[in-house]
Scaffold this motif. Structure first.
Motif, short mmCIF file in Angstrom:
data_model
loop_
_atom_site.label_atom_id
_atom_site.label_comp_id
_atom_site.label_asym_id
_atom_site.label_seq_id
_atom_site.Cartn_x
_atom_site.Cartn_y
_atom_site.Cartn_z
N LEU A 105 -4.13 -3.18 -9.93
CA LEU A 105 -5.54 -3.37 -10.24
C LEU A 105 -5.85 -4.72 -10.90
O LEU A 105 -7.01 -5.09 -11.01
CB LEU A 105 -6.02 -2.24 -11.16
N LEU A 106 -4.82 -5.44 -11.34
CA LEU A 106 -5.02 -6.75 -11.96
C LEU A 106 -4.45 -7.81 -11.01
O LEU A 106 -3.23 -7.95 -10.88
CB LEU A 106 -4.32 -6.81 -13.32
N VAL A 107 -5.33 -8.54 -10.34
CA VAL A 107 -4.91 -9.50 -9.32
C VAL A 107 -5.13 -10.91 -9.85
O VAL A 107 -6.24 -11.44 -9.85
CB VAL A 107 -5.71 -9.29 -8.01
N ILE A 108 -4.05 -11.49 -10.35
CA ILE A 108 -4.09 -12.85 -10.87
C ILE A 108 -2.69 -13.46 -10.76
O ILE A 108 -1.70 -12.82 -11.12
CB ILE A 108 -4.59 -12.87 -12.34
N MET A 152 -12.50 -15.56 -19.83
CA MET A 152 -11.61 -14.98 -18.83
C MET A 152 -12.36 -14.72 -17.52
O MET A 152 -11.81 -14.91 -16.44
CB MET A 152 -11.01 -13.69 -19.38
N SER A 153 -13.60 -14.28 -17.60
CA SER A 153 -14.37 -13.96 -16.39
C SER A 153 -14.73 -15.21 -15.60
O SER A 153 -14.70 -15.19 -14.36
CB SER A 153 -15.66 -13.21 -16.77
N GLU A 154 -15.07 -16.29 -16.29
CA GLU A 154 -15.60 -17.47 -15.62
C GLU A 154 -14.57 -18.57 -15.36
O GLU A 154 -14.75 -19.37 -14.45
CB GLU A 154 -16.76 -18.06 -16.44
N HIS A 155 -13.50 -18.61 -16.17
CA HIS A 155 -12.61 -19.78 -16.10
C HIS A 155 -11.14 -19.45 -15.82
O HIS A 155 -10.40 -20.35 -15.42
CB HIS A 155 -12.70 -20.57 -17.42
N LEU A 156 -10.71 -18.24 -16.05
CA LEU A 156 -9.28 -17.92 -15.91
C LEU A 156 -8.99 -17.42 -14.50
O LEU A 156 -9.59 -16.44 -14.05
CB LEU A 156 -8.89 -16.85 -16.93
N HIS A 157 -8.08 -18.08 -13.81
CA HIS A 157 -7.67 -17.57 -12.49
C HIS A 157 -6.17 -17.74 -12.26
O HIS A 157 -5.68 -17.56 -11.15
CB HIS A 157 -8.47 -18.22 -11.35
N GLU A 158 -5.43 -18.09 -13.31
CA GLU A 158 -3.97 -18.13 -13.25
C GLU A 158 -3.46 -17.85 -14.65
O GLU A 158 -3.93 -18.45 -15.61
CB GLU A 158 -3.48 -19.49 -12.75
N LEU A 159 -2.51 -16.94 -14.77
CA LEU A 159 -2.02 -16.54 -16.09
C LEU A 159 -0.78 -17.36 -16.46
O LEU A 159 0.17 -17.45 -15.69
CB LEU A 159 -1.68 -15.04 -16.09
#
Length: 424
Positions: free
Chosen positions: A41-44, A355-362
């Motif tokens: 469910l967490l796709v990053i 996290m919603s607007e800027h995070l797309h890689e952990l």
């Protein structure tokens, strides 16, 4: 079909309806999941060694290699070139400083190891290692790069003696060793002026040495202004300014706020409001009650300006973990100060939009570092342990911020265009 259109189609799926006996049949809401499967469910994407870490490791190792080979002329030329061009990592770490860190790392690591064992002053290898550095300086007395390496080695050893505890908790002999190494470091750098050399490296070292200088109080703001004006894109210097403006060093809360605002005005074309935020970044973790003087709208505007100007995911991870992990960890220190506590809570709430607007890689290593308050003096078992610790903490934060969606069975997909929610 555009990427966004394709992605939205994938997320929403085909529009379907069911009818029975001529009336619309409502679809039963899926049962809530008590323990959502984050792997599904967490796709990053997860980066074990992001660009920031690779760059830092490369230049640190290069400096270490050249010093071990005693290729001082080669090292000097590379450092001068990197310093001249103001090259830095995406996280604001100057490449020239990374090279110098690597060059002195063997001596500093030896000192730290012996301090853990408890008797560094009785150990010949440490004295011999320091003497070897001093001898190299003697052979290159007009070389400001080698002088900086030797001076900062003394300062690193001084901090190894001093630790990060309050003075009252530090043994007298440790404080004496701290003062001796700081004094020697200042002596080494005294012949060199970073402004005349147009060298952020030397100027930064002289600012770092203010901590051991009893006459620093009247000059710290001016020295940092010179440094930041030399290298305004290197936010590490702005963070250090904020730390040194705290009451425990050379300022007070009002001076911190003033210098943060002045720095933001001078660097507006580079950072927008971001320098104000950088100045408070470490200060809030060291002394969270400085939040009383914080201009919160300006601080949050600064975060947005920094993230909009960031070219990779380092700063997105930095501020996501800062707001969601580091700030909550120190907030309890303000339990008796409702104004500061309220300000810190507002910073924590920023985690959701970051996290919603800027995070797309952990980047789990950043999250692991956030758990230590971004303290470079903190001791960790290993990089693998820090990575695991950071990954686990990030997952906890995802559940805390977005858990309601995942408990419904919805998948969270983090993309460069923002967060998308795929309905169950």
């Amino acid at each position: 079909m555009s990427f966004i259109t394709t992605l939205k189609t994938r997320l929403t799926g085909p529009q379907t309806s069911k009818r029975s006996n001529g009336s619309a049949a409502s679809r039963a809401a899926p049962a809530k999941l008590e323990h959502p499967n984050l792997d599904e469910l967490l796709v990053i994407p997860v980066s074990k060694e992001p660009h920031e870490e690779r760059l830092r490791s490369y230049y640190f190792n290069k400096g270490q290699f050249l010093s071990r080979q005693e290729r001082w002329e080669d090292l000097t030329q590379i450092v001068i070139d990197e310093d001249k061009h103001r090259n830095a990592s995406g996280g604001g770490m100057p490449v020239a400083e990374l090279l110098c860190q690597g060059a002195r790392s063997d001596v500093v690591a030896l000192a730290e190891h012996l301090l853990i064992d408890g008797a560094p002053e009785e150990n010949r290898p440490l004295s011999e290692a320091i003497s070897a550095l001093e001898n190299i300086l003697g052979e290159h007395s007009d070389n400001h790069v080698i002088a900086t390496i030797v001076a900062m080695a003394h300062l690193d050893i001084a901090w190894a003696w001093r630790g990060t505890s309050s003075i009252r908790d530090t043994p007298a002999r440790n404080l004496e060793a701290f003062d001796l190494h700081c004094t020697r470091a200042r002596q080494v750098l005294d012949p060199f002026c970073g402004i005349e050399l147009d060298s952020p490296l030397v100027t930064s070292a002289r600012c770092a040495l203010l901590v051991g200088n009893p006459k620093a109080m009247d000059r710290v703001a001016d020295d940092y202004e010179d440094l930041i004006d030399l290298a305004p894109t290197q936010q590490r210097h702005i963070r250090a300014l904020g730390h040194h403006m705290l009451p425990q060093w050379f300022g007070d809360y009002q001076k911190l706020e003033l210098e943060a605002r002045r720095t933001a005005a001078r660097t507006q074309d580079i950072w927008g409001a971001g320098a104000y935020t950088w100045a408070f970044f470490d200060a809030l973790l060291v002394d969270p009650k400085c939040a009383n003087t914080l201009d919160m709208p300006f601080f949050l505007e600064g975060i947005r300006d920094i993230l909009e100007r960031s070219e990779d995911q380092h700063n997105a991870n930095l501020f996501a973990s800062y707001t969601a992990v580091s700030i909550p960890k120190v907030a309890h220190l303000c339990d008796d100060d409702m104004q500061a506590r309220s300000a810190l809570e507002q910073i924590q709430k920023a985690a959701q939009w970051i996290m919603s607007e800027h995070l797309h890689e952990l980047h789990p290593l950043v999250w692991g570092h956030a758990m230590e308050g971004f303290d470079n003096q903190a001791r960790i078992a290993s990089i693998d342990a820090l990575f695991k610790q950071g990954r686990e903490k990030a997952n906890q934060v995802f559940m805390g911020v977005f858990g309601e969606q995942m408990r419904k069975g919805n998948a969270l997909i983090f993309t460069p265009q923002g967060l998308y929610v795929q309905q169950a």
